[in-house]
Design an enzyme around this catalytic site. Structure first.
Site, short mmCIF file in Angstrom:
data_model
loop_
_atom_site.label_atom_id
_atom_site.label_comp_id
_atom_site.label_asym_id
_atom_site.label_seq_id
_atom_site.Cartn_x
_atom_site.Cartn_y
_atom_site.Cartn_z
N LYS A 99 0.84 -1.19 0.00
CA LYS A 99 0.00 0.00 0.00
C LYS A 99 0.88 1.25 0.00
O LYS A 99 1.96 1.26 0.60
CB LYS A 99 -0.86 0.06 1.26
N ARG B 95 -10.31 -11.50 2.59
CA ARG B 95 -11.25 -12.53 2.15
C ARG B 95 -10.59 -13.92 2.18
O ARG B 95 -11.29 -14.93 2.30
CB ARG B 95 -11.77 -12.20 0.76
#
Length: 461
Positions: A240, A314
């Site tokens: 990120k 997820r």
């Protein structure tokens, strides 16, 4: 927990809630000294106004809280909390003006306004304390407030002090408080116990990944809560940028939310069999970090192509959901700070959820309105299933194109729940960007109070 409310006593100052529409009638019935003092201080009943009125000897005689108009109340939550934060030190009892149907929510708001995150510095406590209004379930309101404060504390604690081991300890502390059972699978034992994706996401960090499994209750419907516990998310090898990493201590907000909800459930003695599953990891960068284009085999046997290591939540949820599904409970609920797409869709204040069960949806939306805990339904849009099928594996963890990111993430998770009749997924934010009444800037629970209120209608049907 009961010390959140003030002890009833004659010393508690009477507090009158006055709406703008009722102000003229209220002030007309007051003695001249009160009229003069209220007029001089500009009190009109506007939402959030607070005023202490002295008696003939100068000592406080009563207090006022502005209750605004229907329009201003519709634009805010926890209306009494806005005034409570402005009142001087002392104990207060509601004397008039609080609608009976709002008493519990407004009392809760007052308690939540008193929250301070003081682990790293001294924080000035809120001066005003409330005597619990009559005819509310004081123990329930206190349990809800304490559960919400737990969630906030966990999210607000930085990753240096809230990694997977500390999150495990928080779950152990909660289990010990309510005589719940807990089992934790750590490190390479995750491979031995068939949790390969939890292991893959967390193996690069110095603090080992783990699966936390807490159970409580031995009668009633079976409820399993699954919370994303990514204690810090660098994005992995798909690193990120700094601007996106700044709030990643909150990426365990799903775990914090389900632990707060578990506290509420256990403290209120709900008749159900509760299970809480938390995959706790750090998504770190190291030579053994999982890579883009890796293909992982999940606990359920489905293969997953990794097209972005920053779509790790997820993955860990999938293994935990597969375990939850093996128990075939009556309801599985997952909560996660999962996608930026959800924030683009509904902003930080709403908790979007996915569920195909009509009874669940109706009960939750009704509870969300009455509990002032807003949610918004998004669809499990089955035609988008093709978007999460890459061709080289069963599933793609990060479909290209950028469309419907919250929906495709939810559809990915749904693939791991096949034996349980009811499944709901919440894509929460877990963070209050600006100070608001009863919601200080920082970590915050979302949808947990609505879920607590809705569960009896959902599970007893």
């Amino acid at each position: 927990m009961s010390d959140l409310f003030a002890t009833p006593s004659d010393a508690a100052l009477p507090l009158h809630l006055v709406a703008e529409a009722d102000f003229d009638g209220w002030i007309a019935d007051q003695p001249d000294s009160v009229k003069t003092w209220v007029g001089a201080n500009g009190f009109t009943g506007a939402l959030g106004q607070a005023l202490v009125v002295p008696g003939p000897g100068g000592a406080p005689e009563l207090a006022l809280a502005g209750y605004g108009t229907a329009a201003t109340r519709a634009r805010a939550r926890f209306h009494l909390a806005a005034a409570a934060a402005k009142l001087p030190k002392g104990d207060y009892r509601i004397a008039s003006g609080l609608p009976t149907e709002d008493a519990a929510v407004e009392a809760l708001g007052w308690l939540l306004a008193s929250y301070r995150f003081d682990r790293y510095h001294d924080a000035t406590p809120m001066a005003a304390r409330l005597v619990a209004p009559e005819d509310i379930d004081t123990d329930r309101v206190t349990a809800i407030a304490t559960g919400e404060m737990l969630t906030r504390d966990l999210i607000n604690t930085p990753a240096s002090d809230m990694g997977p081991p500390e999150l495990e300890q928080a779950a152990r502390d909660l289990a010990g408080r309510f005589d719940a059972s807990i089992d934790v699978v750590v490190g390479d034992d995750l491979l031995e116990r068939n949790f390969p994706m939890i292991h893959a996401v967390g193996r690069a960090a110095d603090r080992a990944p783990r699966l936390i499994d807490m159970t409580w209750g031995d009668e009633g419907p079976k409820l399993t809560l699954v919370g994303k516990g990514v204690c810090f998310d660098t994005g992995g090898l798909n690193l990120k940028p700094g601007s996106s990493m700044g709030l990643m201590k909150k990426d365990m907000g799903g775990a914090a939310a389900v632990l707060g909800l578990a506290h509420m459930i256990m403290a209120t003695g709900a008749r159900l069999q509760l299970r809480v599953l938390i995959p706790a990891v750090e998504n770190a960068v190291s030579s053994n970090a999982f890579r883009p284009q890796d293909i992982l085999t999940s606990r359920k046997g489905l293969t997953v192509e990794i097209n972005n290591t920053d779509a790790e939540g997820r993955l860990v949820l999938a293994d935990a959901l597969a375990l939850a599904d093996e128990g075939a409970p009556d309801l599985i609920v997952s909560m996660a700070t999962l996608t930026g797409a959800a924030r683009v869709a509904v902003g930080p204040d709403l908790a979007p959820f996915f569920c195909d069960d009509g009874l669940f949806v109706t009960a939750l939306e009704h509870a969300a309105a009455t509990e002032h805990d807003p949610v918004w339904r998004l669809p499990f849009h089955t035609p988008y299933e093709a978007m999460i099928e890459p061709g080289i594996a069963d599933l793609d963890n990060a479909p290209k194109g950028g469309f419907a990111g919250a929906i495709t993430a939810a559809l990915f998770l749904r693939r791991f729940v096949t034996e349980t009749p009811r499944y709901a997924h919440f894509d929460i934010y877990g963070w209050q960007p600006l100070d608001a009444p009863a919601r200080a800037k920082g970590g915050v629970g979302q949808a947990t109070r609505a879920l607590l209120a809705a569960l009896p209608d959902i599970l007893d049907a």
